[in-house]
Design a protein around this motif. Structure first.
Motif: not given
Length: 311
Positions: A176-205
């Motif tokens: 799939r084009s521009n897909a992100v994989e999110i691994d939850l094998t060790e955690v129960n939740s995760a957050t991803r941000l899609y901005s300017a056509g790119q995936w990232s982890k939100p970093k601004n506390s």
């Protein structure tokens, strides 16, 4: 992952990207990894917003299909049977799946095939971004297996992407084009941000805070309940001022359950603060307990004891 444990991903979309994706008819898509591959659209959503939560539990159904074909929706040719990790199921000579029983690797689902060439498939339960619980296909073997044994291993990882002209349960065999994989094998939740056509982890506390448990209920019920049914009943009531609250339910053994009301993952600092202030109000705590009691009644069970604690 134990029965009843909930995994969730929070998908945030920047305003300009949201406008672009919506105007071009893109859908927000999720797939779940099985046997180290992704090949079925688990959920495809057109009604996404700036902040979207998708969650699931380890609740599966096994089936057989006569074919695997990219860009075609899955067709279950056999009956479907509820199955859990560590179970095995036999497809008999007539092409009927029997009931599940214990057997095989504890992290997998085993199919004993007495029928002949068949494409094994799995469906899984999820709660979509609109809070609706459904069971839909997550995997179909691309090559048929012959008589013998096949082992299907679901992995607690999901792939997320945007795509036009695709629907839930569509099979695919290419990346799939521009897909992100999110691994939850060790955690129960995760957050991803899609901005300017790119995936990232939100970093601004200052913008994003970790979700907190606000209210915990321990209830001894008069009968056992299906965990996902209870989650679905309670979730349907979390609207309006409670839209940023999610519920997690786990079994403590027998007919006792733990109900945790938490913040939705990935809330902005302002929304998180508002939610925490709301839930400091005793009336809100009473209301959340009431949601649980109403859900018990809808499922036809009562309670012997109910204890509540706040953060």
């Amino acid at each position: 992952m134990t029965d009843g444990q909930i995994k969730s991903v929070d998908i945030q979309i920047a305003p300009e990207d949201l406008k672009t994706l919506k105007s071009s008819g893109y859908k927000l898509c999720f797939a779940k990894k099985v046997n180290d591959s992704y090949n079925v659209v688990w959920q495809s959503a057109a009604g996404y917003l700036s902040d979207n939560t998708f969650s699931w539990q380890p609740l599966y159904q096994i089936f057989g299909s006569n074919t695997f074909q990219g860009n075609v929706t899955v067709h279950a040719a056999t009956n479907q049977v509820a199955v859990g990790l560590g179970d095995e199921v036999t497809l008999d000579r007539d092409g009927l799946l029997g009931n599940a029983s214990s057997g095989g690797p504890v992290t997998s689902i085993t199919l004993n095939n007495d029928y002949g060439p068949i494409h094994p498939g799995l469906s899984a339960y999820s709660t979509d971004i609109n809070g609706r619980g459904t069971t839909t296909p997550i995997y179909v073997a691309e090559a048929p297996i012959v008589s013998g044994k096949d082992v299907l291993t679901p992995v607690e990882a999901v792939q997320v992407w945007f795509e036009q002209d695709v629907v839930t349960s569509t099979m695919f065999s290419t990346a799939r084009s521009n897909a992100v994989e999110i691994d939850l094998t060790e955690v129960n939740s995760a957050t991803r941000l899609y901005s300017a056509g790119q995936w990232s982890k939100p970093k601004n506390s200052l913008l994003y805070t970790d979700p907190a448990t606000i209210v915990t209920l321990i209830a001894a019920l008069t009968a056992a309940v299906v965990i996902q049914d209870l989650v679905s009943k309670i979730t349907s009531k979390l609207t309006g001022v409670y839209k940023d609250v999610k519920v997690e339910v786990t079994s403590l053994g027998g007919s006792t359950v733990k109900i945790e009301y938490r913040e939705q993952p990935g809330l902005t600092g302002a929304r998180s603060a508002q939610t925490r202030m709301l839930l400091l109000n005793p009336t809100a705590v009473d209301q959340l307990a009431g949601f649980a009691l109403e859900s018990f009644a809808q499922l036809g069970v009562g309670y012997v004891t109910l204890n509540a604690s706040t953060a």
